[in-house]
Write a protein that holds these residues in place. Structure first.
Motif, PDB file in Angstrom:
ATOM      1  N   ILE A 145     115.623  28.131  65.381  1.00 13.65           N
ATOM      2  CA  ILE A 145     115.980  27.788  64.002  1.00 13.65           C
ATOM      3  C   ILE A 145     117.434  28.081  63.666  1.00 13.65           C
ATOM      4  O   ILE A 145     117.947  27.601  62.650  1.00 13.65           O
ATOM      5  CB  ILE A 145     115.072  28.512  62.989  1.00 13.65           C
ATOM      6  CG1 ILE A 145     115.333  30.029  62.999  1.00 13.65           C
ATOM      7  CG2 ILE A 145     113.606  28.217  63.250  1.00 13.65           C
ATOM      8  CD1 ILE A 145     114.657  30.751  61.856  1.00 13.65           C
ATOM      9  N   TYR A 146     118.130  28.865  64.486  1.00 16.69           N
ATOM     10  CA  TYR A 146     119.483  29.305  64.168  1.00 16.69           C
ATOM     11  C   TYR A 146     120.565  28.508  64.896  1.00 16.69           C
ATOM     12  O   TYR A 146     121.755  28.721  64.664  1.00 16.69           O
ATOM     13  CB  TYR A 146     119.645  30.793  64.523  1.00 16.69           C
ATOM     14  CG  TYR A 146     119.093  31.118  65.892  1.00 16.69           C
ATOM     15  CD1 TYR A 146     119.816  30.869  67.043  1.00 16.69           C
ATOM     16  CD2 TYR A 146     117.804  31.643  66.028  1.00 16.69           C
ATOM     17  CE1 TYR A 146     119.290  31.132  68.292  1.00 16.69           C
ATOM     18  CE2 TYR A 146     117.269  31.918  67.265  1.00 16.69           C
ATOM     19  CZ  TYR A 146     118.013  31.653  68.399  1.00 16.69           C
ATOM     20  OH  TYR A 146     117.481  31.911  69.632  1.00 16.69           O
ATOM     21  N   CYS A 147     120.166  27.603  65.776  1.00 17.73           N
ATOM     22  CA  CYS A 147     121.116  26.942  66.675  1.00 17.73           C
ATOM     23  C   CYS A 147     121.477  25.541  66.185  1.00 17.73           C
ATOM     24  O   CYS A 147     120.633  24.809  65.677  1.00 17.73           O
ATOM     25  CB  CYS A 147     120.522  26.878  68.076  1.00 17.73           C
ATOM     26  SG  CYS A 147     121.658  26.183  69.302  1.00 17.73           S
ATOM     27  N   LEU A 148     122.735  25.169  66.404  1.00 18.78           N
ATOM     28  CA  LEU A 148     123.227  23.862  65.985  1.00 18.78           C
ATOM     29  C   LEU A 148     122.978  22.753  67.000  1.00 18.78           C
ATOM     30  O   LEU A 148     123.261  21.589  66.718  1.00 18.78           O
ATOM     31  CB  LEU A 148     124.743  23.944  65.725  1.00 18.78           C
ATOM     32  CG  LEU A 148     125.190  24.472  64.369  1.00 18.78           C
ATOM     33  CD1 LEU A 148     126.704  24.675  64.367  1.00 18.78           C
ATOM     34  CD2 LEU A 148     124.785  23.516  63.264  1.00 18.78           C
ATOM     35  N   SER A 149     122.476  23.095  68.174  1.00 21.34           N
ATOM     36  CA  SER A 149     122.395  22.111  69.255  1.00 21.34           C
ATOM     37  C   SER A 149     121.691  20.823  68.851  1.00 21.34           C
ATOM     38  O   SER A 149     122.192  19.717  69.062  1.00 21.34           O
ATOM     39  CB  SER A 149     121.692  22.713  70.475  1.00 21.34           C
ATOM     40  OG  SER A 149     122.475  23.700  71.063  1.00 21.34           O
ATOM     41  N   ARG A 150     120.510  20.950  68.289  1.00 23.03           N
ATOM     42  CA  ARG A 150     119.748  19.753  67.933  1.00 23.03           C
ATOM     43  C   ARG A 150     120.435  18.980  66.813  1.00 23.03           C
ATOM     44  O   ARG A 150     120.340  17.751  66.737  1.00 23.03           O
ATOM     45  CB  ARG A 150     118.330  20.137  67.509  1.00 23.03           C
ATOM     46  CG  ARG A 150     117.467  20.608  68.652  1.00 23.03           C
ATOM     47  CD  ARG A 150     116.195  21.292  68.155  1.00 23.03           C
ATOM     48  NE  ARG A 150     115.287  20.361  67.492  1.00 23.03           N
ATOM     49  CZ  ARG A 150     114.285  19.709  68.089  1.00 23.03           C
ATOM     50  NH1 ARG A 150     114.082  19.882  69.400  1.00 23.03           N
ATOM     51  NH2 ARG A 150     113.493  18.909  67.422  1.00 23.03           N
TER      52      ARG A 150
END
Length: 481
Positions: free
Chosen positions: A222-227
């Protein structure tokens, strides 16, 4: 640039990393390098954009001012001397206000220069970037290469997908450009525009470069910008194309140390093994590092990786509390992390492990569970990180909704040592203190220090580790709110 008038006055483009501090400026990982365990990486996005322009007859220059110890006077001098028609600026979400000073500088020198910003933040909040700086002409949204080419070729802005610009005084955002499916179609990054000696392994000081092996991430953290920035579908370059670039770096630049830039290099087992076999078949004699996940390694993958020159694998373990892992949708278990570290050690691969403290549900007890778990699995290197609520992520929405973000969190360059968030149970100051505690609890242990010293196979490596340890201690205890 007049509203919606994409007038290219010459075929010169200047690509810059502004002199606003050392960062990883990758879309997914906008981390200050202050006191962390890694070294600067080449600005790969800029190198890809410049490569596609050079392929189409443009003259490009690239400056990474932070690693060159350059300042704003150097930016001004380069713009005056090179006289580009386009200035492309690499931004991050917490440095962008300072980064965009380059736009105003360019416009003062020549109002006809087209100013362009590219960063994870321009994908998330492109309109805000144009509102923030009246001298910024275009913000790039999503993958930049084809968008940059269309801008450079003078295509009408309303016809270019994946940009934000001004028209008749209003900010206009075009539809997002589809992701590039055939990554093999992109030229290799234009490394000749960079001083490769500035990018080195932190342990040996040898030149190291980055290889982007794929884009996109199926994980749902939920904290990652990858998607958000690269999509949920994993798009991989062919093994041949990846190893062609490795061979190009070895033969043309003498580079034999590599970091594979991929959210999870080991996700596709067949692909990983194919890449390793291709490296071995060409007898490249290289060393490399890759990111992984605890549930995407096994004996077979690691055997081939070791044979092909892999010496370190990075795992985002993140927490020693299964409850926190579940709440953050990490998608792994503590037992899977234990097994991944066991397998890596079995195959004599060093490990770099990251932990994230300060998610909304974290308590003092769950953070101590994380520190204890870090001791238990005993990685060779590790980093304890305070979270940053990137707009566009689920974490941001939760933190914003529940008032967990401090006022001014986005106003200053973030150094990952002073928390800009609180949890449901801990204040931001308490999280900052827990971050400081991690130094004594994890890094300063006699057993760990002895382990690191035992791994130094040269006086140079010992000196580099010692220097890093001192800098890390200074960074931890110089941090103040």
């Amino acid at each position: 640039m007049a509203d919606n008038k994409n007038k290219i006055i010459n075929q010169r483009a200047l690509f810059i990393v502004p002199p606003t501090g050392l960062f990883y400026r990758d879309d997914r990982c906008q981390v200050s390098l202050k006191g962390v365990s890694n070294a600067p990486r080449p600005p790969l996005d800029l190198a890809y954009m410049s490569a596609i322009l050079e392929e189409n007859g443009f003259e490009c220059r690239m400056r990474d001012y932070p690693v060159e110890n350059g300042g704003w006077q150097d930016v001004e001098n380069d713009i005056r001397e090179f006289t580009p028609s386009m200035l492309v600026i690499y931004t991050t979400i917490t440095s962008v206000k300072e980064d965009l000073r380059a736009c105003s500088m360019a416009k003062e020198i020549d109002p006809g220069i087209i100013t362009i910003a590219k960063g994870g933040d321009t994908t998330i909040s492109p309109e805000e970037r144009l509102e923030m700086c009246g001298d910024l002409d275009i913000a790039i949204i999503g993958e930049p290469e084809l968008t940059m080419l269309e801008i450079a070729l003078g295509r009408e802005l309303e016809e270019i997908k994946g940009i934000c610009y001004r028209e008749n005084g209003k900010i206009v955002k075009t539809p997002r450009r589809p992701f590039i499916e055939d990554l093999d179609s992109l030229p290799f990054p234009s490394r000749h525009l960079l001083d490769q000696s500035k990018y080195v392994r932190p342990d040996t000081g040898e030149i190291l470069t980055t290889i982007q092996s794929g884009r996109g991430c199926p994980a749902k953290c939920i904290y990652c910008l990858s998607r958000v920035v690269a999509g949920a579908d994993l798009r991989l370059r062919s093994p041949k194309n990846v190893v062609d670039e490795l061979e190009h770096c070895v033969n043309d630049y003498g580079i034999r140390n590599f970091f594979f830039r991929a959210d999870t290099f080991t996700w596709d087992k067949e692909w990983v093994i194919s890449v390793c076999k291709e490296i071995i078949s060409r007898k490249l004699d290289i060393q490399w590092v890759a990111n992984s996940r605890a549930n995407t390694v096994d004996d077979e993958r690691l055997v081939w990786m070791k044979k092909a020159g892999c010496w370190l694998v990075s795992f985002g373990v993140e927490s020693g509390s299964q409850y926190i892992l579940d709440m953050t949708r990490k998608g792994i278990t503590l037992e899977e992390s234990r097994e991944a570290l066991r397998l890596a050690k079995k195959h004599k691969l060093k490990t770099f492990v990251t932990f994230l403290i300060g998610m909304p549900w974290d308590t003092r007890e769950t953070i101590m569970e994380t520190f204890d778990f870090a001791r238990e699995i005993d990685g060779d290197f590790f980093e304890v990180i305070l979270p940053f609520p990137f707009p566009g992520t689920t974490y941001y929405e939760i933190a914003k909704r529940d008032n967990l973000i401090l006022d001014g969190a986005y106003d200053n360059i973030y150094d990952h040592f002073n928390s800009v968030v609180k949890t449901y149970h801990l204040s931001a100051d308490e999280l900052t203190e827990m971050k400081k505690k991690s130094f004594w609890y994890l890094y300063a242990r006699p057993r760990y220090i002895k382990k690191i010293i035992s791994q130094c196979d040269s006086p140079k490596a010992f000196k580099n580790y010692l220097s890093f340890g001192i800098n890390k201690m200074k960074a931890h205890f110089a941090s103040t709110r």
